[in-house]
Enzyme design. Sequence first.
Site, PDB file in Angstrom:
ATOM      1  CB  CYS A  54      63.725  60.555   7.419  1.00 37.74           C
ATOM      2  SG  CYS A  54      62.895  59.115   7.995  1.00 37.74           S
ATOM      3  NE  ARG A  90      59.770  60.569  10.654  1.00 38.40           N
ATOM      4  CZ  ARG A  90      60.606  60.817  11.652  1.00 38.40           C
ATOM      5  NH1 ARG A  90      61.908  60.687  11.471  1.00 38.40           N
ATOM      6  NH2 ARG A  90      60.156  61.217  12.821  1.00 38.40           N
ATOM      7  NE  ARG A 105      69.745  63.627  14.278  1.00 41.31           N
ATOM      8  CZ  ARG A 105      68.973  64.019  13.286  1.00 41.31           C
ATOM      9  NH1 ARG A 105      69.214  63.605  12.067  1.00 41.31           N
ATOM     10  NH2 ARG A 105      67.960  64.818  13.492  1.00 41.31           N
ATOM     11  CE  LYS A 165      66.102  61.587  19.469  1.00 35.08           C
ATOM     12  NZ  LYS A 165      65.140  61.895  18.394  1.00 35.08           N
ATOM     13  CG  ASN A 166      62.075  61.568  20.544  1.00 35.12           C
ATOM     14  OD1 ASN A 166      62.922  62.287  20.021  1.00 35.12           O
ATOM     15  ND2 ASN A 166      61.800  60.348  20.099  1.00 35.12           N
ATOM     16  CG  ASP A 189      61.610  55.853  18.304  1.00 31.54           C
ATOM     17  OD1 ASP A 189      61.539  55.804  17.061  1.00 31.54           O
ATOM     18  OD2 ASP A 189      61.299  56.865  18.967  1.00 31.54           O
TER      19      ASP A 189
END
Length: 420
Positions: free
Chosen positions: A117, A122, A398, A22-23, A306
């Site tokens: 968030c 952030r 997500r 995803k990133n 993460d």
Amino acid sequence: MDAFIIDGPTTLHGDVAIAGAKNAALPLMAAALLGNGESVITNVPDLADTRFFLKLLEELGMAGEFSNNTLRLDPTVRELETTAPYDIVRKMRASIYVLGPLLAARGESRVSKPGGCAWGPRPVDLHMAGMMALGAEVEEDHGYIVARCPGGLKGGRFRFEPVSVGATCNVLMGAVLARGETLLENCAREPEVVQLGEALIGAGAHIEGLGTQTLQIQGVDSLSPLKCAVIPDRIEAGTFLAAVAVAGGRVRLAGCRQDHLEPIIGVLRDLGCVISEEGDFLVVERTGQLQPVKVETQPFPGFPTDMQAQVMAAAALADGVSFITDTIYPDRFTHVAELERLGARIELKNGTATIMGVSELQGAPVMATDLRASAALVLAGIAAQGRTTVRRVYHIDRGYERIEARLAALGARIERVKDS
Ligand code: EPU
């Protein structure tokens, strides 16, 4: 809203294929704004976040088509809009990735300022300061970041402090089309940044130093469309490795990059997992007692923020006391109170979680507030005695493709249900 119902404990056995990252996909999608035709990106994970980012790009005027994990994006079919509105940005912070490319391609961009968030602030100050270093005028106007460079961006010098994945990608995307040379210092070295750089080089950009802290960019007048395959998701792979750490068993991961996983593998070995290679598979096995660990998150090549929630779920069952410190996001601990509901014993003080291992977790209703926290709760639920209900799984959607189906295929008793 969906929830997961998990009946534990079960161990995990079998093979799982790792999806694209995803990133890595998100900045590549933004970079397609810079190409002079149709970019083709393959191995794009089909996630709420990639679908949402596609929607943003389409609203900006890109032509987009997404099927079978292949994404075609063309910014040349109509005049591009330059505003990323509040309603989109508030749902997805990564929308900030259009700031640099729009500025480079259109000479102007307006992006609603992302708020904090679930786990705290952030900031995006480095994204803004980086654009100013490239000659843009940047101001804040009624909640929007407004950046302009009527005569085009020009090369400059900028140092990121602290190291930032997002700001490095954003400023890099501006610098490749800036006039002259740019020097970027203290850059992020995450594989996702390297992939963006390589894809831009493939499209004609001149970048030196990828994978190091210093990037030198010689601006070019135009870029061809991007053609690239998204790298495997090291965090998804790490999450499956951690799942076996928490639940026990033996699982083979297909299609992951071990060189991207070294910092994660090191911690999983400390936890008591045996990790080996078998042909193209990375194999993880845990049969013995979990051991306590000491973990501090750091930018790549350090241990990723993460992954700390998922490792905490394993540490909760270790034979001793573990310590987890998040230096990137000192407040990223929303999973702690929920893991405690499952019977974990954790104390939080000054950005460090002290985890006193217990011999078993017990199923309970829990609720996640962010993506990786949800993943940690799912893993803990698989190992816990009895039924765990994880609410608000839209967070997990997500970042993980059908995680419940893939965990069920490995033997977890997990199903998705409609929740009120
Ligand atoms: N920071 C600043 N100013 C800025 C930008 C960042 O002070 O302008 C600080 C942050 O507050 C943080 C540190 O720099 O302390 C690093 O943040 P970074 O900018 O690297 O984070 P990001 O680019 O916003 C990406 C990932 C996150 C991941 C972080 C850290 C994407 C879309 N997001 O965020 O992923 O946690 O890097 O590795 O790539 C996730 O996937 O669950 C996730 C949150």
